[in-house]
Write an enzyme that holds these catalytic residues in place. Structure first.
Site, short mmCIF file in Angstrom:
data_model
loop_
_atom_site.label_atom_id
_atom_site.label_comp_id
_atom_site.label_asym_id
_atom_site.label_seq_id
_atom_site.Cartn_x
_atom_site.Cartn_y
_atom_site.Cartn_z
CB THR A 58 45.75 -5.28 79.21
OG1 THR A 58 44.47 -5.87 79.23
CG2 THR A 58 45.79 -4.21 80.30
CG ASP A 59 41.34 -6.18 76.25
OD1 ASP A 59 41.78 -6.43 77.40
OD2 ASP A 59 40.66 -7.00 75.61
CD GLU A 60 41.68 -6.86 82.23
OE1 GLU A 60 41.67 -6.30 83.33
OE2 GLU A 60 41.79 -8.07 82.07
CE1 TYR A 78 47.41 -6.81 84.64
CE2 TYR A 78 45.21 -6.84 83.68
CZ TYR A 78 46.58 -6.95 83.54
OH TYR A 78 47.13 -7.17 82.30
CE LYS A 87 49.91 -3.99 81.73
NZ LYS A 87 51.34 -4.36 81.58
P1 NAD Z 1 52.60 -13.57 83.41
O1 NAD Z 1 52.05 -13.31 84.77
O2 NAD Z 1 52.48 -14.93 82.82
O3 NAD Z 1 54.16 -13.20 83.38
C1 NAD Z 1 54.68 -12.05 83.99
C2 NAD Z 1 56.19 -12.22 84.11
O4 NAD Z 1 56.73 -11.01 84.68
C3 NAD Z 1 56.62 -13.38 85.03
O5 NAD Z 1 57.67 -14.11 84.43
C4 NAD Z 1 57.09 -12.68 86.29
O6 NAD Z 1 58.10 -13.40 86.99
C5 NAD Z 1 57.61 -11.37 85.73
N1 NAD Z 1 57.61 -10.27 86.70
C6 NAD Z 1 56.57 -9.83 87.46
N2 NAD Z 1 56.93 -8.79 88.21
C7 NAD Z 1 58.22 -8.51 87.90
C8 NAD Z 1 59.14 -7.53 88.32
N3 NAD Z 1 58.79 -6.61 89.24
N4 NAD Z 1 60.39 -7.52 87.78
C9 NAD Z 1 60.73 -8.46 86.85
N5 NAD Z 1 59.91 -9.42 86.44
C10 NAD Z 1 58.66 -9.46 86.94
O7 NAD Z 1 51.94 -12.48 82.49
P2 NAD Z 1 51.51 -12.54 80.94
O8 NAD Z 1 50.13 -13.04 80.84
O9 NAD Z 1 52.59 -13.17 80.17
O10 NAD Z 1 51.46 -10.97 80.62
C11 NAD Z 1 52.62 -10.29 80.15
C12 NAD Z 1 52.27 -8.84 79.92
O11 NAD Z 1 51.22 -8.76 78.95
C13 NAD Z 1 51.74 -8.12 81.17
O12 NAD Z 1 52.25 -6.82 81.17
C14 NAD Z 1 50.24 -8.12 80.99
O13 NAD Z 1 49.66 -7.01 81.63
C15 NAD Z 1 50.13 -8.01 79.49
N6 NAD Z 1 48.91 -8.58 78.87
C16 NAD Z 1 48.54 -9.86 79.12
C17 NAD Z 1 47.44 -10.41 78.46
C18 NAD Z 1 47.00 -11.83 78.67
O14 NAD Z 1 45.97 -12.23 78.13
N7 NAD Z 1 47.74 -12.66 79.41
C19 NAD Z 1 46.70 -9.61 77.56
C20 NAD Z 1 47.11 -8.28 77.35
C21 NAD Z 1 48.23 -7.79 78.00
O1 DAU Z 2 41.95 -8.72 78.43
C1 DAU Z 2 43.32 -8.89 78.64
C2 DAU Z 2 43.53 -9.47 80.01
O2 DAU Z 2 43.15 -10.84 79.93
C3 DAU Z 2 44.98 -9.36 80.50
O3 DAU Z 2 45.32 -8.01 80.65
C4 DAU Z 2 45.17 -10.10 81.83
O4 DAU Z 2 46.54 -10.09 82.19
C5 DAU Z 2 44.71 -11.54 81.64
O5 DAU Z 2 44.79 -12.23 82.88
C6 DAU Z 2 43.28 -11.58 81.13
O6 DAU Z 2 42.38 -11.03 82.12
P1 DAU Z 2 40.91 -11.65 82.37
O7 DAU Z 2 40.48 -11.26 83.72
O8 DAU Z 2 40.01 -11.37 81.23
O9 DAU Z 2 41.29 -13.23 82.28
P2 DAU Z 2 41.00 -14.48 83.24
O10 DAU Z 2 41.62 -15.67 82.56
O11 DAU Z 2 41.37 -14.24 84.64
O12 DAU Z 2 39.42 -14.60 83.18
C7 DAU Z 2 38.70 -14.56 81.96
C8 DAU Z 2 37.20 -14.63 82.30
O13 DAU Z 2 36.89 -15.94 82.80
C9 DAU Z 2 36.77 -13.66 83.39
O14 DAU Z 2 35.47 -13.15 83.08
C10 DAU Z 2 36.68 -14.52 84.65
C11 DAU Z 2 36.29 -15.88 84.09
N1 DAU Z 2 36.78 -17.05 84.84
C12 DAU Z 2 38.08 -17.07 85.25
C13 DAU Z 2 38.58 -18.15 85.92
C14 DAU Z 2 40.01 -18.19 86.40
C15 DAU Z 2 35.92 -18.14 85.06
O15 DAU Z 2 34.75 -18.13 84.65
N2 DAU Z 2 36.43 -19.22 85.71
C16 DAU Z 2 37.70 -19.27 86.17
O16 DAU Z 2 38.10 -20.31 86.76
#
Ligand code: NAD
Ligand code: DAU
Length: 339
Positions: free
Chosen positions: A128-130, A155, A159
């Site tokens: 992630t960019d985070e 989180y 990562k």
């Molecule tokens: P998600 O929470 O939707 O899915 C995570 C999956 O991993 C689930 O199916 C869960 O059951 C499985 N899981 C969790 N712990 C586990 C374990 N110990 N063993 C096996 N399976 C396990 O997450 P996502 O949003 O699809 O993110 C996927 C990956 O991408 C993560 O590594 C996250 O950090 C990264 N990422 C997400 C975003 C985003 O915007 N969602 C952006 C950048 C990076």
């Molecule tokens: O940047 C990549 C990341 O993006 C991933 O690594 C994470 O897995 C993914 O969950 C996401 O993280 P964020 O914290 O940026 O996403 P989230 O959807 O939780 O929130 C986005 C922004 O919106 C954040 O500033 C909080 C705000 N927010 C969130 C929720 C759930 C609201 O304003 N209202 C809400 O109800």
């Protein structure tokens, strides 16, 4: 460039989650000679139904945990590539209960690295960019793959730790690995705890939209399919040892995103509740993805954000049975956290 053999038999961990399941669908639909094994613990965020409708016989599902070294030793030798999506992914949860983030994200990645090192298997870490922390709201600079790690939340710290383990295993044990750090994904199958699906399903279920603080925070949005195509290009053509940043250059404040959702769903722009902000919230994320664009000619296909939002709204409207069961539990948890 170090070139590994083309992947045909891939282990995708976390493949029942949001990005993982979109990735499995993307790869199977575009590569008839690839077989995928999905390993997923099916936490609250994993849903086996996310894999419905995939081509028969082209994938196998294994219910298990990436922290289970014995299971990995039986599974990994039958594969040529391991791609790790498995993680606890939600910042708010990591603030309320960080323990599982340490276990799944750090110990889990460590356990996978030990296994791929033992069996000499190509590895890709989805990150992630985070990990880079944030910049000021009005800053115009972007993070590059050379920016220092500066994570803010439990989180993002977990990562960042996992990425550093990958870097150490590349250098010390010669593991053939790459890392991709992407910006915020949106699209189908995203859990209703996340910002965009939460607002859409709030409105669809008669609740009010919820904006944290003043909504000034800036996120850099990418359609999930574009992140999937980038990860696939890195797995195919990536230089071993390298980190690739994946972004569609689509920075928006949370307030602007919410206004768009409200407008597209026929509501007034002020038809939402302002709720308490996240402790330690990151202000702005922005990534420079020049490297992957130059090296592979990758570019995002879905660059019209409003059109992508409309498609996402339509998907949630048409798949109420998919999100209905997790919606109530998610909102009960948020109510306790004053979000
Ligand atoms: P998600 O929470 O939707 O899915 C995570 C999956 O991993 C689930 O199916 C869960 O059951 C499985 N899981 C969790 N712990 C586990 C374990 N110990 N063993 C096996 N399976 C396990 O997450 P996502 O949003 O699809 O993110 C996927 C990956 O991408 C993560 O590594 C996250 O950090 C990264 N990422 C997400 C975003 C985003 O915007 N969602 C952006 C950048 C990076
Ligand atoms: O940047 C990549 C990341 O993006 C991933 O690594 C994470 O897995 C993914 O969950 C996401 O993280 P964020 O914290 O940026 O996403 P989230 O959807 O939780 O929130 C986005 C922004 O919106 C954040 O500033 C909080 C705000 N927010 C969130 C929720 C759930 C609201 O304003 N209202 C809400 O109800």
């Amino acid at each position: 460039m170090t070139r590994f053999r083309d992947p045909h038999n891939i282990l995708v961990t976390g493949g029942a989650g949001f990005i993982g399941s979109n990735f499995v669908r993307y790869v199977l639909n575009n590569n008839p000679d690839v077989h995928i094994t999905v390993l997923d613990a099916l936490t609250y965020a994993g849903n086996i139904n996310n894999l419905n409708g995939l081509p028969e016989g082209r994938y196998t599902f294994v219910h298990g945990n990436i922290c289970d070294a014995d299971l990995l030793d039986t599974l990994i030798p039958n594969h040529d590539t391991v791609i790790n999506f498995a993680a606890e992914s939600h910042n708010d949860n990591s603030i309320a209960q960080p323990d599982i983030f340490i276990t799944s994200n750090i110990v889990g990645t460590f356990t996978l690295l030990q296994a791929v090192a033992r069996h000499h298997i190509r590895f890709h870490q989805v990150s992630t960019d985070e990990v880079y922390g944030d910049t000021d709201y009005h800053d115009r600079s972007k993070f590059t793959q050379f920016s220092p790690y500066h994570p803010s939340s439990p989180y993002s710290a977990s990562k960042a730790s996992a990425d550093m383990l990958v870097q150490a295993w590349i250098r010390t044990y010669g593991v053939a690995a790459t890392i991709s750090n992407s910006s915020n994904n949106y699209g189908p199958y995203q859990h209703v705890e996340k910002f965009i699906p939460r607002q859409i399903t709030n409105l669809l279920s008669g609740r009010r939209a919820k904006l944290y603080g003043e909504g000034k925070e800036i996120r850099d949005w990418i359609a999930v399919e574009d992140n999937c195509s980038a990860i696939w290009q890195i797995v195919l053509h990536g230089t071993i040892g390298k980190t690739y940043l994946v972004s569609a250059d689509c920075e928006k404040s949370n307030r602007d995103v919410l206004h768009s959702i409200l407008r597209l769903m026929g509501r007034a722009e002020d038809d939402y509740d302002a709720v308490s902000n996240r402790p330690g919230v990151d202000r702005r994320y922005a990534l420079n993805s020049d490297e992957i664009r130059k090296e592979f000619g990758w570019k995002p296909e879905f660059s019209n954000f409003e059109a992508g939002l409309q498609d996402t709204i339509d998907w949630y409207a048409q798949h109420e049975e998919w999100w209905q069961s997790s919606k109530q539990a998610t909102e009960q948890k948020y109510a306790k956290e004053h979000h």
